[in-house]
Design a protein around this motif. Sequence first.
Motif, short mmCIF file in Angstrom:
data_model
loop_
_atom_site.label_atom_id
_atom_site.label_comp_id
_atom_site.label_asym_id
_atom_site.label_seq_id
_atom_site.Cartn_x
_atom_site.Cartn_y
_atom_site.Cartn_z
N GLU A 1 -27.72 -8.55 80.91
CA GLU A 1 -28.98 -8.50 80.17
C GLU A 1 -28.68 -8.07 78.74
OE1 GLU A 1 -33.14 -5.88 80.26
OE2 GLU A 1 -31.77 -5.86 81.97
N PRO B 1 -29.33 -12.57 90.36
CA PRO B 1 -29.87 -12.72 89.00
C PRO B 1 -29.32 -13.98 88.35
CG PRO B 1 -29.03 -10.50 89.37
CD PRO B 1 -28.59 -11.33 90.54
N ASP B 2 -30.09 -14.57 87.44
CA ASP B 2 -29.65 -15.80 86.78
C ASP B 2 -28.30 -15.63 86.09
OD1 ASP B 2 -31.93 -17.08 87.61
OD2 ASP B 2 -32.99 -16.88 85.70
N ALA B 3 -28.06 -14.48 85.48
CA ALA B 3 -26.82 -14.26 84.75
C ALA B 3 -25.61 -14.38 85.66
CB ALA B 3 -26.83 -12.88 84.09
N ASN C 1 -29.92 -13.66 96.99
CA ASN C 1 -30.79 -13.83 95.83
C ASN C 1 -30.15 -13.15 94.63
OD1 ASN C 1 -32.91 -14.46 94.23
ND2 ASN C 1 -34.27 -12.85 95.01
N ALA D 1 -25.78 -16.06 88.88
CA ALA D 1 -25.84 -17.38 89.52
C ALA D 1 -25.36 -18.49 88.60
CB ALA D 1 -27.27 -17.66 89.98
N GLN D 2 -25.57 -18.34 87.28
CA GLN D 2 -25.22 -19.40 86.33
C GLN D 2 -23.93 -19.12 85.57
OE1 GLN D 2 -28.72 -19.81 83.86
NE2 GLN D 2 -30.06 -20.16 85.62
N SER D 3 -23.22 -18.07 85.91
CA SER D 3 -22.03 -17.69 85.16
C SER D 3 -20.84 -18.58 85.50
CB SER D 3 -21.66 -16.23 85.48
OG SER D 3 -20.44 -15.89 84.88
N GLY E 1 -24.47 -13.91 81.43
CA GLY E 1 -23.67 -14.86 82.20
C GLY E 1 -22.28 -15.06 81.64
#
Length: 232
Positions: free
Chosen positions: A54, A4-6, A2, A8-10, A77
């Motif tokens: 962040e 963080p979006d930063a 699991n 997972a999307q980097s 990201g």
Amino acid sequence: MNLPDAIAQSDFLRDLTPSALQDILASARECQRADGAFFFLEEEEASRAYLVLEGQTKLLQTTAGGHQIVLGYVVPGQVFGVIAVLEEASYPLSAQALGKCRALSWERDALYQLLTRHPRLGLNIMRIMAGKIYQFQKRLQEMATQQVEQRIARTILRLAAQVGRKVEEGVLLDMPLSRQDLAEMTGTTLYTVSRVLKDWQKRGLVEPGRMNILIRQPHGLVIIAEGLSSAH
């Protein structure tokens, strides 16, 4: 895993196996900067590369006359400082936190070892570099071929795609952005930016604040950016 979006999307960490990603993240050190603090200063030895988790980071460069100009912004990201680290050079610019900013960082030796173990990471860096070169070429083309109003519209739309936040009245550029910053990013003057924004405000396209911009009619800015209409 699991993430963080930063992360997972980097683009920096794209298409890595779970074990490779775990290895790369384990080699990183998390760091924080308060609003206005610097990750590094121009001409310092490039010892670490960073990925924003962040907050936002402003990239600055000093002119021959000693004036700092804004080159761009880094959002969660995205990475910065990577190319200078791999070149074993000094940082060509300064990186300053906008608001509280949290990032992962990798020192040079650790990054070299990771590139040896995980060739996919090197491919990701190459793609990021190619993207930056393309963006730079596009900005040069805009400077040479587009009217100033188009350049300002394109820059605002680029920032909106990065950090825009939908609100009831439109799209808010969710970052500190002064008119002087916008002038430096578009190769024009503070007076010109103020004049253009005032005109757009009268037309209901934007609502400029002291340090931010609310886009009321994004489509109207697209029309200006594409040079489809110069009529007010």
